[in-house]
Design a protein around this motif. Structure first.
Motif, short mmCIF file in Angstrom:
data_model
loop_
_atom_site.label_atom_id
_atom_site.label_comp_id
_atom_site.label_asym_id
_atom_site.label_seq_id
_atom_site.Cartn_x
_atom_site.Cartn_y
_atom_site.Cartn_z
N ASP A 70 -79.27 32.81 -22.12
CA ASP A 70 -78.03 32.38 -21.47
C ASP A 70 -77.33 33.62 -20.93
O ASP A 70 -77.91 34.71 -20.90
CB ASP A 70 -77.14 31.58 -22.43
N ALA A 71 -76.08 33.47 -20.53
CA ALA A 71 -75.36 34.57 -19.89
C ALA A 71 -75.14 35.75 -20.83
O ALA A 71 -74.90 36.88 -20.37
CB ALA A 71 -74.02 34.08 -19.35
N THR A 72 -75.22 35.53 -22.13
CA THR A 72 -74.96 36.60 -23.09
C THR A 72 -76.23 37.23 -23.65
O THR A 72 -76.16 38.18 -24.42
CB THR A 72 -74.11 36.07 -24.26
N THR A 73 -77.39 36.72 -23.27
CA THR A 73 -78.65 37.19 -23.83
C THR A 73 -78.96 38.60 -23.34
O THR A 73 -78.80 38.92 -22.16
CB THR A 73 -79.80 36.25 -23.43
N GLN A 77 -83.44 40.81 -26.77
CA GLN A 77 -83.71 39.48 -27.32
C GLN A 77 -84.88 38.78 -26.65
O GLN A 77 -85.54 37.95 -27.29
CB GLN A 77 -82.45 38.62 -27.20
N ILE A 78 -85.14 39.09 -25.37
CA ILE A 78 -86.18 38.34 -24.65
C ILE A 78 -87.24 39.22 -23.99
O ILE A 78 -88.25 38.70 -23.52
CB ILE A 78 -85.56 37.40 -23.59
N GLY A 79 -87.05 40.53 -23.93
CA GLY A 79 -88.02 41.40 -23.27
C GLY A 79 -87.63 41.69 -21.84
O GLY A 79 -86.83 40.99 -21.23
N ASP A 80 -88.22 42.75 -21.28
CA ASP A 80 -87.77 43.24 -19.97
C ASP A 80 -88.09 42.31 -18.81
O ASP A 80 -87.23 42.05 -17.95
CB ASP A 80 -88.34 44.64 -19.70
N GLU A 81 -89.30 41.74 -18.76
CA GLU A 81 -89.67 40.91 -17.63
C GLU A 81 -88.91 39.57 -17.62
O GLU A 81 -88.40 39.16 -16.57
CB GLU A 81 -91.18 40.71 -17.58
N PRO A 82 -88.81 38.84 -18.75
CA PRO A 82 -87.98 37.64 -18.74
C PRO A 82 -86.52 37.95 -18.40
O PRO A 82 -85.86 37.18 -17.70
CB PRO A 82 -88.11 37.11 -20.17
N PHE A 83 -86.01 39.09 -18.89
CA PHE A 83 -84.64 39.48 -18.58
C PHE A 83 -84.47 39.73 -17.09
O PHE A 83 -83.45 39.36 -16.48
CB PHE A 83 -84.28 40.73 -19.37
N GLN A 84 -85.47 40.34 -16.48
CA GLN A 84 -85.44 40.57 -15.03
C GLN A 84 -85.36 39.25 -14.27
O GLN A 84 -84.56 39.09 -13.34
CB GLN A 84 -86.69 41.35 -14.60
N ILE A 85 -86.21 38.28 -14.66
CA ILE A 85 -86.22 36.98 -13.98
C ILE A 85 -84.88 36.27 -14.15
O ILE A 85 -84.34 35.70 -13.20
CB ILE A 85 -87.38 36.12 -14.50
N LYS A 86 -84.35 36.30 -15.36
CA LYS A 86 -83.07 35.63 -15.63
C LYS A 86 -81.96 36.23 -14.79
O LYS A 86 -81.10 35.50 -14.27
CB LYS A 86 -82.74 35.74 -17.13
N ASN A 87 -81.94 37.55 -14.65
CA ASN A 87 -80.89 38.20 -13.88
C ASN A 87 -81.01 37.92 -12.38
O ASN A 87 -80.01 37.82 -11.68
CB ASN A 87 -80.92 39.71 -14.12
N TYR A 89 -82.56 35.20 -10.94
CA TYR A 89 -82.55 33.78 -10.57
C TYR A 89 -81.74 33.00 -11.60
O TYR A 89 -82.29 32.48 -12.59
CB TYR A 89 -83.97 33.24 -10.48
N SER A 90 -80.45 32.92 -11.37
CA SER A 90 -79.56 32.31 -12.35
C SER A 90 -79.81 30.82 -12.53
O SER A 90 -79.49 30.24 -13.57
CB SER A 90 -78.10 32.53 -11.94
N GLY A 91 -80.42 30.18 -11.53
CA GLY A 91 -80.66 28.75 -11.62
C GLY A 91 -81.91 28.38 -12.39
O GLY A 91 -82.19 27.19 -12.58
N ILE A 92 -82.68 29.36 -12.85
CA ILE A 92 -83.92 29.12 -13.57
C ILE A 92 -83.68 29.31 -15.06
O ILE A 92 -83.05 30.28 -15.48
CB ILE A 92 -85.02 30.08 -13.09
N SER A 93 -84.19 28.38 -15.86
CA SER A 93 -84.14 28.55 -17.31
C SER A 93 -85.25 29.50 -17.74
O SER A 93 -86.39 29.38 -17.28
CB SER A 93 -84.32 27.20 -18.02
N VAL A 94 -84.93 30.46 -18.60
CA VAL A 94 -85.89 31.44 -19.08
C VAL A 94 -85.89 31.41 -20.60
O VAL A 94 -84.83 31.48 -21.23
CB VAL A 94 -85.55 32.86 -18.59
N ALA A 95 -87.07 31.28 -21.18
CA ALA A 95 -87.20 31.23 -22.64
C ALA A 95 -88.40 32.06 -23.07
O ALA A 95 -89.32 32.31 -22.29
CB ALA A 95 -87.36 29.79 -23.13
N VAL A 96 -88.37 32.48 -24.33
CA VAL A 96 -89.50 33.20 -24.92
C VAL A 96 -89.85 32.57 -26.25
O VAL A 96 -88.99 32.03 -26.95
CB VAL A 96 -89.18 34.70 -25.12
N CYS A 97 -91.14 32.62 -26.57
CA CYS A 97 -91.62 32.11 -27.85
C CYS A 97 -93.06 32.55 -28.03
O CYS A 97 -93.87 32.42 -27.10
CB CYS A 97 -91.52 30.58 -27.91
N GLU A 98 -93.41 33.06 -29.22
CA GLU A 98 -94.78 33.47 -29.47
C GLU A 98 -95.72 32.27 -29.42
O GLU A 98 -96.83 32.37 -28.90
CB GLU A 98 -94.90 34.14 -30.85
N LYS A 99 -95.28 31.15 -29.94
CA LYS A 99 -96.08 29.93 -29.95
C LYS A 99 -95.65 29.06 -28.77
O LYS A 99 -94.58 28.47 -28.78
CB LYS A 99 -95.90 29.18 -31.28
#
Length: 340
Positions: A70-73, A77-87, A89-99
């Protein structure tokens, strides 16, 4: 890996399908094929009409389990590449999970109206049966010229090509029509599927911090290139093509900058003579530099980011987009591009 793949292929180990369209973008080799720019390409292409989520393992993060950004992540917490995508493209949901199974379950329950999930770097994560598999192959180091770890950089044997629905040969700056035809015929020997060719297009540099002048990077003659990516060679070549003298500071892929690193960057930058100089870095590295609160003011004012976008070569972009859009429109977890 061969035994593991056999276990999934024969049903000894189970893969789970999901009703929501799931597109897996991955590779057979270790790093450097351009997964994130291709994920971004698909996200931009589908984003106007569909609610999209990107699910990644979150390499290098300091958290565990499922995290929906979310806006505070933070990047930690999520890694560099997911953080890049989130920043970006605000309209895209970004999540991380090993499984990834758990990640998809949580995404579909927490994100209302979700239309499609893009699985980042999940080609070997076979507990999920994606609907569409896109295999990326670096044209500068094709997998048929490599070996399985530890003798080469392959995660699995070339037989993994058979799981793909689409192959994209990436970083094809100067590939000839004859070379394209050879690649298509080689892939066809494993599986008769569409093969596309892409290249990276570098955009105009922009300042990482608001302290910097907007167009200073365009006029600078000297560049200190700071990278923590797998293959910085093409980026260096692009900067030199723009008529600049490059000094390299190359760190390992996904490198987290330390205080000592920041001090070294400052010292190397100060050692470059004259005032016509800037620091350039990649979008991925920029996310990590943004987290540093120990950058001197003259360094903050000098850091610029080189953005990249994927471009499908020739007149095949419409064909590629059509395959993706038709799959998603069918709203099924089963690939209609090819059948085993």
């Amino acid at each position: 890996m061969t035994a593991r793949n056999w276990a999934f292929d024969t049903g000894v180990l189970k893969s789970r399908r999901f009703g929501i369209p799931t597109i897996c973008v991955g590779n057979i080799s270790v790093g450097g094929t351009g997964k994130t720019p291709h994920i971004e390409y698909i996200a931009r292409m589908l984003g106007e009409h569909y609610r999209i989520a990107v699910l990644s393992r979150g390499y290098g993060r300091k958290s565990k389990g499922f995290v929906l950004a979310d806006a505070t992540t933070t990047m930690e917490q999520i890694g560099d590449e997911p953080f890049q995508i989130k920043n970006k493209y605000s309209g895209i949901s970004v999540a991380v999970c090993e499984k990834r199974v758990t990640g998809i379950e949580n995404l579909t329950s927490e994100v209302q109206g979700l239309d499609v999930i893009l699985l980042d770097d999940a080609y070997q994560h076979r507990y999920v049966k994606a609907g569409l598999y896109i295999l990326l192959i670096d044209s500068n180091r094709p997998i048929w010229q490599d070996c399985v770890l530890p003798f080469g950089r392959l995660r699995e044997s070339l037989a993994g090509i058979r799981r793909a629905d689409i192959v994209i040969m990436t970083k094809c700056g100067n590939i000839t029509p004859e070379e394209q035809e050879w690649c298509r015929n080689y892939i066809k020997g494993w599986k008769d599927i569409p093969v596309f060719f892409s290249r990276m297009r570098y955009g105009n540099c922009y300042p990482l911090f608001k302290d910097a002048a907007l167009h200073k990077a365009d006029d600078a003659r000297n560049v200190l290139l700071v990278t923590g990516i797998a293959k910085p060679g093409p980026l260096r070549a692009e900067i030199e093509r723009r008529g600049k003298k490059v000094t390299m500071m190359q760190f390992g892929d996904h490198h987290n900058f330390t205080t000592a690193d920041i001090d070294n960057i400052a010292a190397r930058f100060d050692a470059i003579e004259g005032n016509s100089k800037v620091i350039m870095t990649t979008e991925k590295d920029a996310t990590r530099l943004l987290q540093r609160d120990d950058l001197a003011q003259n360094i903050r004012e000098s850091i610029y980011v080189m953005p990249i976008k994927v471009e499908i070569l020739g007149d095949e972009e419409k064909m590629f987009n059509k395959i993706i859009e038709e799959y998603v429109t069918e709203n099924s977890g089963d690939s209609r591009v090819s059948q085993k």
